[in-house]
Design a protein around this motif. Structure first.
Motif, PDB file in Angstrom:
ATOM      1  N   ASN A  25       0.809  -1.226   0.000  1.00 20.16           N
ATOM      2  CA  ASN A  25       0.000   0.000   0.000  1.00 20.16           C
ATOM      3  C   ASN A  25       0.842   1.276   0.000  1.00 20.16           C
ATOM      4  O   ASN A  25       0.322   2.356  -0.270  1.00 20.16           O
ATOM      5  CB  ASN A  25      -0.939   0.033   1.208  1.00 20.16           C
ATOM      6  CG  ASN A  25      -2.083  -0.946   1.076  1.00 20.16           C
ATOM      7  OD1 ASN A  25      -2.463  -1.328  -0.027  1.00 20.16           O
ATOM      8  ND2 ASN A  25      -2.627  -1.354   2.204  1.00 20.16           N
ATOM      9  N   MET A  26       2.123   1.176   0.298  1.00 23.68           N
ATOM     10  CA  MET A  26       2.952   2.382   0.437  1.00 23.68           C
ATOM     11  C   MET A  26       2.934   3.249  -0.816  1.00 23.68           C
ATOM     12  O   MET A  26       2.913   4.470  -0.718  1.00 23.68           O
ATOM     13  CB  MET A  26       4.388   2.006   0.813  1.00 23.68           C
ATOM     14  CG  MET A  26       4.509   1.440   2.207  1.00 23.68           C
ATOM     15  SD  MET A  26       6.162   0.827   2.589  1.00 23.68           S
ATOM     16  CE  MET A  26       7.092   2.343   2.594  1.00 23.68           C
ATOM     17  N   LYS A  27       2.918   2.624  -1.988  1.00 17.83           N
ATOM     18  CA  LYS A  27       2.934   3.393  -3.240  1.00 17.83           C
ATOM     19  C   LYS A  27       1.683   4.250  -3.392  1.00 17.83           C
ATOM     20  O   LYS A  27       1.683   5.233  -4.128  1.00 17.83           O
ATOM     21  CB  LYS A  27       3.081   2.456  -4.432  1.00 17.83           C
ATOM     22  CG  LYS A  27       1.891   1.527  -4.628  1.00 17.83           C
ATOM     23  CD  LYS A  27       2.090   0.598  -5.817  1.00 17.83           C
ATOM     24  CE  LYS A  27       0.925  -0.332  -5.980  1.00 17.83           C
ATOM     25  NZ  LYS A  27       1.157  -1.654  -5.449  1.00 17.83           N
ATOM     26  N   HIS A  28       0.613   3.888  -2.687  1.00 24.01           N
ATOM     27  CA  HIS A  28      -0.648   4.626  -2.799  1.00 24.01           C
ATOM     28  C   HIS A  28      -0.665   5.903  -1.971  1.00 24.01           C
ATOM     29  O   HIS A  28      -1.529   6.742  -2.157  1.00 24.01           O
ATOM     30  CB  HIS A  28      -1.823   3.731  -2.405  1.00 24.01           C
ATOM     31  CG  HIS A  28      -1.990   2.554  -3.312  1.00 24.01           C
ATOM     32  ND1 HIS A  28      -2.250   2.684  -4.660  1.00 24.01           N
ATOM     33  CD2 HIS A  28      -1.900   1.228  -3.070  1.00 24.01           C
ATOM     34  CE1 HIS A  28      -2.340   1.482  -5.206  1.00 24.01           C
ATOM     35  NE2 HIS A  28      -2.121   0.582  -4.261  1.00 24.01           N
ATOM     36  N   TRP A  29       0.281   6.041  -1.035  1.00 24.91           N
ATOM     37  CA  TRP A  29       0.275   7.254  -0.206  1.00 24.91           C
ATOM     38  C   TRP A  29       1.643   7.908  -0.041  1.00 24.91           C
ATOM     39  O   TRP A  29       1.743   8.980   0.542  1.00 24.91           O
ATOM     40  CB  TRP A  29      -0.381   6.983   1.151  1.00 24.91           C
ATOM     41  CG  TRP A  29       0.271   5.922   1.988  1.00 24.91           C
ATOM     42  CD1 TRP A  29       0.092   4.574   1.910  1.00 24.91           C
ATOM     43  CD2 TRP A  29       1.195   6.131   3.054  1.00 24.91           C
ATOM     44  NE1 TRP A  29       0.860   3.937   2.855  1.00 24.91           N
ATOM     45  CE2 TRP A  29       1.532   4.869   3.580  1.00 24.91           C
ATOM     46  CE3 TRP A  29       1.764   7.270   3.631  1.00 24.91           C
ATOM     47  CZ2 TRP A  29       2.413   4.704   4.635  1.00 24.91           C
ATOM     48  CZ3 TRP A  29       2.640   7.115   4.686  1.00 24.91           C
ATOM     49  CH2 TRP A  29       2.949   5.832   5.176  1.00 24.91           C
ATOM     50  N   LYS A 132       3.523  16.055   6.646  1.00 26.87           N
ATOM     51  CA  LYS A 132       2.073  16.253   6.711  1.00 26.87           C
ATOM     52  C   LYS A 132       1.409  15.787   5.418  1.00 26.87           C
ATOM     53  O   LYS A 132       0.339  15.174   5.453  1.00 26.87           O
ATOM     54  CB  LYS A 132       1.768  17.737   6.986  1.00 26.87           C
ATOM     55  CG  LYS A 132       0.302  18.057   7.144  1.00 26.87           C
ATOM     56  CD  LYS A 132      -0.271  17.520   8.431  1.00 26.87           C
ATOM     57  CE  LYS A 132      -1.683  18.036   8.651  1.00 26.87           C
ATOM     58  NZ  LYS A 132      -2.197  17.737   9.961  1.00 26.87           N
ATOM     59  N   GLN A 133       2.049  16.033   4.278  1.00 24.00           N
ATOM     60  CA  GLN A 133       1.466  15.624   2.997  1.00 24.00           C
ATOM     61  C   GLN A 133       1.329  14.109   2.908  1.00 24.00           C
ATOM     62  O   GLN A 133       0.321  13.602   2.434  1.00 24.00           O
ATOM     63  CB  GLN A 133       2.282  16.166   1.821  1.00 24.00           C
ATOM     64  CG  GLN A 133       1.611  15.930   0.480  1.00 24.00           C
ATOM     65  CD  GLN A 133       0.259  16.629   0.377  1.00 24.00           C
ATOM     66  OE1 GLN A 133       0.148  17.819   0.594  1.00 24.00           O
ATOM     67  NE2 GLN A 133      -0.793  15.868   0.081  1.00 24.00           N
ATOM     68  N   TYR A 134       2.360  13.381   3.372  1.00 26.28           N
ATOM     69  CA  TYR A 134       2.264  11.917   3.377  1.00 26.28           C
ATOM     70  C   TYR A 134       1.077  11.467   4.231  1.00 26.28           C
ATOM     71  O   TYR A 134       0.356  10.545   3.856  1.00 26.28           O
ATOM     72  CB  TYR A 134       3.545  11.268   3.901  1.00 26.28           C
ATOM     73  CG  TYR A 134       4.666  11.177   2.895  1.00 26.28           C
ATOM     74  CD1 TYR A 134       4.434  10.857   1.555  1.00 26.28           C
ATOM     75  CD2 TYR A 134       5.983  11.375   3.277  1.00 26.28           C
ATOM     76  CE1 TYR A 134       5.466  10.761   0.640  1.00 26.28           C
ATOM     77  CE2 TYR A 134       7.032  11.276   2.370  1.00 26.28           C
ATOM     78  CZ  TYR A 134       6.760  10.972   1.055  1.00 26.28           C
ATOM     79  OH  TYR A 134       7.783  10.868   0.152  1.00 26.28           O
ATOM     80  N   MET A 135       0.881  12.132   5.362  1.00 28.30           N
ATOM     81  CA  MET A 135      -0.226  11.768   6.246  1.00 28.30           C
ATOM     82  C   MET A 135      -1.576  12.063   5.584  1.00 28.30           C
ATOM     83  O   MET A 135      -2.505  11.257   5.673  1.00 28.30           O
ATOM     84  CB  MET A 135      -0.100  12.494   7.588  1.00 28.30           C
ATOM     85  CG  MET A 135       1.103  12.048   8.392  1.00 28.30           C
ATOM     86  SD  MET A 135       1.334  13.026   9.889  1.00 28.30           S
ATOM     87  CE  MET A 135       0.316  12.094  11.031  1.00 28.30           C
ATOM     88  N   ILE A 136      -1.676  13.190   4.923  1.00 28.04           N
ATOM     89  CA  ILE A 136      -2.925  13.547   4.223  1.00 28.04           C
ATOM     90  C   ILE A 136      -3.178  12.561   3.084  1.00 28.04           C
ATOM     91  O   ILE A 136      -4.317  12.123   2.877  1.00 28.04           O
ATOM     92  CB  ILE A 136      -2.867  15.009   3.720  1.00 28.04           C
ATOM     93  CG1 ILE A 136      -2.924  15.971   4.903  1.00 28.04           C
ATOM     94  CG2 ILE A 136      -3.982  15.294   2.717  1.00 28.04           C
ATOM     95  CD1 ILE A 136      -2.583  17.408   4.569  1.00 28.04           C
ATOM     96  N   ASP A 137      -2.123  12.203   2.359  1.00 35.94           N
ATOM     97  CA  ASP A 137      -2.274  11.239   1.270  1.00 35.94           C
ATOM     98  C   ASP A 137      -2.696   9.867   1.807  1.00 35.94           C
ATOM     99  O   ASP A 137      -3.511   9.174   1.189  1.00 35.94           O
ATOM    100  CB  ASP A 137      -0.988  11.128   0.453  1.00 35.94           C
ATOM    101  CG  ASP A 137      -0.721  12.379  -0.380  1.00 35.94           C
ATOM    102  OD1 ASP A 137      -1.653  13.174  -0.606  1.00 35.94           O
ATOM    103  OD2 ASP A 137       0.439  12.568  -0.800  1.00 35.94           O
ATOM    104  N   PHE A 138      -2.163   9.478   2.970  1.00 38.70           N
ATOM    105  CA  PHE A 138      -2.579   8.219   3.582  1.00 38.70           C
ATOM    106  C   PHE A 138      -4.044   8.298   4.012  1.00 38.70           C
ATOM    107  O   PHE A 138      -4.821   7.366   3.764  1.00 38.70           O
ATOM    108  CB  PHE A 138      -1.687   7.866   4.779  1.00 38.70           C
ATOM    109  CG  PHE A 138      -2.068   6.573   5.434  1.00 38.70           C
ATOM    110  CD1 PHE A 138      -1.811   5.364   4.809  1.00 38.70           C
ATOM    111  CD2 PHE A 138      -2.703   6.557   6.665  1.00 38.70           C
ATOM    112  CE1 PHE A 138      -2.179   4.159   5.399  1.00 38.70           C
ATOM    113  CE2 PHE A 138      -3.071   5.367   7.259  1.00 38.70           C
ATOM    114  CZ  PHE A 138      -2.805   4.165   6.633  1.00 38.70           C
TER     115      PHE A 138
END
Length: 152
Positions: A25-29, A132-138
């Motif tokens: 799933n990492m590639k998705h966020w 923060k962007q990684y968290m929002i994308d997740f």
């Protein structure tokens, strides 16, 4: 440089952890993630190491993730080492009274090269913004199924 970022994900904690704990799933966020490769240890367990390769514009970045604590569904910690930088992350997952999940990430960047020391000094906000962007994308991936993976 130390900072904390947090996000509330409108899904139960067990569902959030299930998505977070799946390397596929990492590639998705994590925008720019080109590949991941298990290096050593038992995958997903304390001491395990994984190579993460990112393509960011014309730049390639390789990180080595080492899991330092795994107490899911409450906590997941790791270190991320790249050329000139060492990043310590402590991630905490709390159930809210509404049945959602609050993700708190405490980050510490330790630059080891002159160039990275300059970047941390001149652009500390860029590091926090990226976290923060990684968290929002997740959050968007878990709540809405939105992926940042580029079409191939």
């Amino acid at each position: 440089m130390k900072y904390s970022v947090e996000v509330t994900i409108e899904k139960p904690r067990n569902e959030v952890i299930k998505k977070l704990d799946n390397v596929d799933n990492m590639k998705h966020w994590q925008k720019g993630l080109a590949s991941s490769e298990h290096i050593s240890g038992t995958p997903g367990e304390v001491g395990a190491k994984m190579r993460l390769n990112y393509k960011m514009g014309k730049r390639n970045l390789t990180l080595i993730e080492t899991i330092t604590k795994r107490n899911l569904p409450n906590e997941f910690n790791g270190t991320y080492t790249a050329k000139g930088m060492h990043n310590i992350q402590e991630n905490y997952f709390e159930e809210t009274s509404e049945g959602n999940t609050k993700w708190i990430s405490n980050c510490e960047f330790q630059p080891s090269s002159f160039m990275m020391k300059v970047m941390v000094f001149l652009m500390p906000g860029a590091f926090k913004k990226q976290s923060k962007q990684y968290m929002i994308d997740f959050k968007n991936f878990v709540e809405k199924g939105v992926s940042v993976a580029e079409e191939k």
